[in-house]
Design an enzyme around this catalytic site. Structure first.
Site, short mmCIF file in Angstrom:
data_model
loop_
_atom_site.label_atom_id
_atom_site.label_comp_id
_atom_site.label_asym_id
_atom_site.label_seq_id
_atom_site.Cartn_x
_atom_site.Cartn_y
_atom_site.Cartn_z
N ASN A 110 0.85 -1.19 0.00
CA ASN A 110 0.00 0.00 0.00
C ASN A 110 0.89 1.24 0.00
O ASN A 110 2.02 1.20 0.49
CB ASN A 110 -0.88 0.01 1.25
CG ASN A 110 -1.84 1.21 1.26
OD1 ASN A 110 -2.42 1.57 0.23
ND2 ASN A 110 -1.99 1.84 2.41
N HIS A 112 0.92 5.26 1.29
CA HIS A 112 0.22 6.13 2.24
C HIS A 112 0.91 7.50 2.25
O HIS A 112 2.14 7.56 2.31
CB HIS A 112 0.25 5.50 3.63
CG HIS A 112 -0.53 6.28 4.64
ND1 HIS A 112 -1.91 6.21 4.72
CD2 HIS A 112 -0.14 7.16 5.58
CE1 HIS A 112 -2.33 7.03 5.68
NE2 HIS A 112 -1.27 7.62 6.22
C1 GRF Z 1 -2.76 8.81 -2.61
O1 GRF Z 1 -2.44 9.98 -1.91
C2 GRF Z 1 -2.36 7.58 -1.81
O2 GRF Z 1 -1.23 7.79 -1.01
C3 GRF Z 1 -3.56 7.37 -0.92
O3 GRF Z 1 -4.66 7.70 -1.73
C4 GRF Z 1 -4.27 8.61 -2.75
C5 GRF Z 1 -4.64 7.97 -4.05
O4 GRF Z 1 -4.41 8.80 -5.15
N1 GRF Z 1 -3.59 6.02 -0.42
P1 GRF Z 1 -4.46 8.18 -6.62
O5 GRF Z 1 -5.83 7.54 -6.78
O6 GRF Z 1 -3.36 7.17 -6.72
O7 GRF Z 1 -4.29 9.34 -7.53
#
Ligand code: GRF
Length: 206
Positions: A110, A112
Site C-alpha cells: 500500500n 500512504h
Molecule cells: C494517494 O495519496 C495515496 O497515497 C492514498 O490515496 C491517494 C490515491 O491517489 N492512499 P491516486 O488515486 O493514486 O491518484
C-alpha cells in the site's frame, strides 16, 4: 515464482499511482513484471479509463452493501484467476478482510501519504498540517491486519512550508508517491525472486 511477476492493482478513484506503476512497468523501470489487472470497487473510478487506454484489463467489483468478506472473496478470486503474484493498493479506499490478507500474505503493498507510523488512516496530509510538522512524506508498506501498520518498505520525505495548504502539500507528496511506489515494487519483486531461487535450491539439495 516468477518469470514475469503478475501485478494486480486495486483502485477506488483517480488512479494516479496506478498509472505511475503501470508506466514504470511498461518502461522497464520495474523489471520482469506486468500489470495483469486493475480492479476498482467504484464503477465511476476515473482511473479505469486510463488503465484501459493503456491496454490493461479492468474489472469493477462493487461492494454494493455486501459484507466485506463476500466482496473480498470475489476480488481475491479474480486476482487468483489471473495468477496474480503481488497486489498493489493504489488509493483503494477499503480496509481488507483478514481472509484477503491471508490469501496474499506478504504480497500486498500500500502507499500512504505520510511518514508512517505518523498519521495513519484518513486525511494524512491534513493531520500533518494540523500538527505543524516541518517534514512529512509518503510510505510504501506491506499490508497486514493493522491500519497502515505493516512493515515499511520505502519512504520519501517532503518539507512542509508555513504557507502550504492541505492541497499544495498533498500535491507535492503525490509527486513523490509516483516515484516511490515503483521503486518499492522493484525492491519487493527482487526480494521475492531471491526467496524463490533460495527455495528451489534447497528443494534440489534435499
Ligand atoms: C494517494 O495519496 C495515496 O497515497 C492514498 O490515496 C491517494 C490515491 O491517489 N492512499 P491516486 O488515486 O493514486 O491518484
Amino acid at each position: 515464482m516468477i518469470e514475469q511477476a503478475r501485478i494486480g492493482i486495486l483502485i477506488s478513484g483517480r488512479g494516479s499511482n496506478m498509472i505511475a506503476l503501470a508506466d514504470a512497468v511498461r518502461e522497464g523501470r520495474v523489471p520482469n513484471a506486468r500489470v495483469a489487472v486493475v480492479i476498482s470497487d467504484q464503477a465511476g473510478a476515473a482511473g479505469l479509463a486510463k488503465a484501459r487506454e493503456r491496454g490493461i484489463e479492468t474489472l469493477v467489483i462493487e461492494r454494493r452493501g455486501r459484507p466485506r468478506t463476500e466482496h473480498d472473496r470475489e476480488v481475491v478470486d479474480a486476482l487468483k484467476e489471473r495468477n496474480t503474484d503481488l497486489v498493489c493498493l493504489a488509493g483503494y479506499m477499503r480496509v481488507l478482510s483478514i481472509e484477503f490478507i491471508q490469501a496474499f500474505r506478504g504480497r500486498i503493498l500500500n502507499i500512504h501519504p505520510s511518514l508512517l507510523p505518523s498519521f495513519p488512516g484518513l486525511d494524512a496530509q491534513k493531520q500533518a498540517s494540523q500538527h505543524g510538522v516541518k517534514w512529512t512524506g509518503c510510505t510504501v508498506h506491506l499490508v497486514d491486519e493493522t491500519l497502515d501498520g505493516g512493515r515499511i518498505i520505502a519512504q520519501r520525505t517532503v518539507p512542509v512550508s508555513d504557507d502550504d495548504t492541505v492541497e499544495s502539500l498533498s500535491a507535492r507528496i503525490l509527486e513523490q508517491e509516483h516515484g516511490l511506489y515503483s521503486e518499492a515494487l522493484s525492491l519487493v519483486l527482487a526480494n521475492l525472486l531471491v526467496e524463490s531461487i533460495t527455495a528451489k535450491r534447497s528443494d534440489s539439495e534435499s
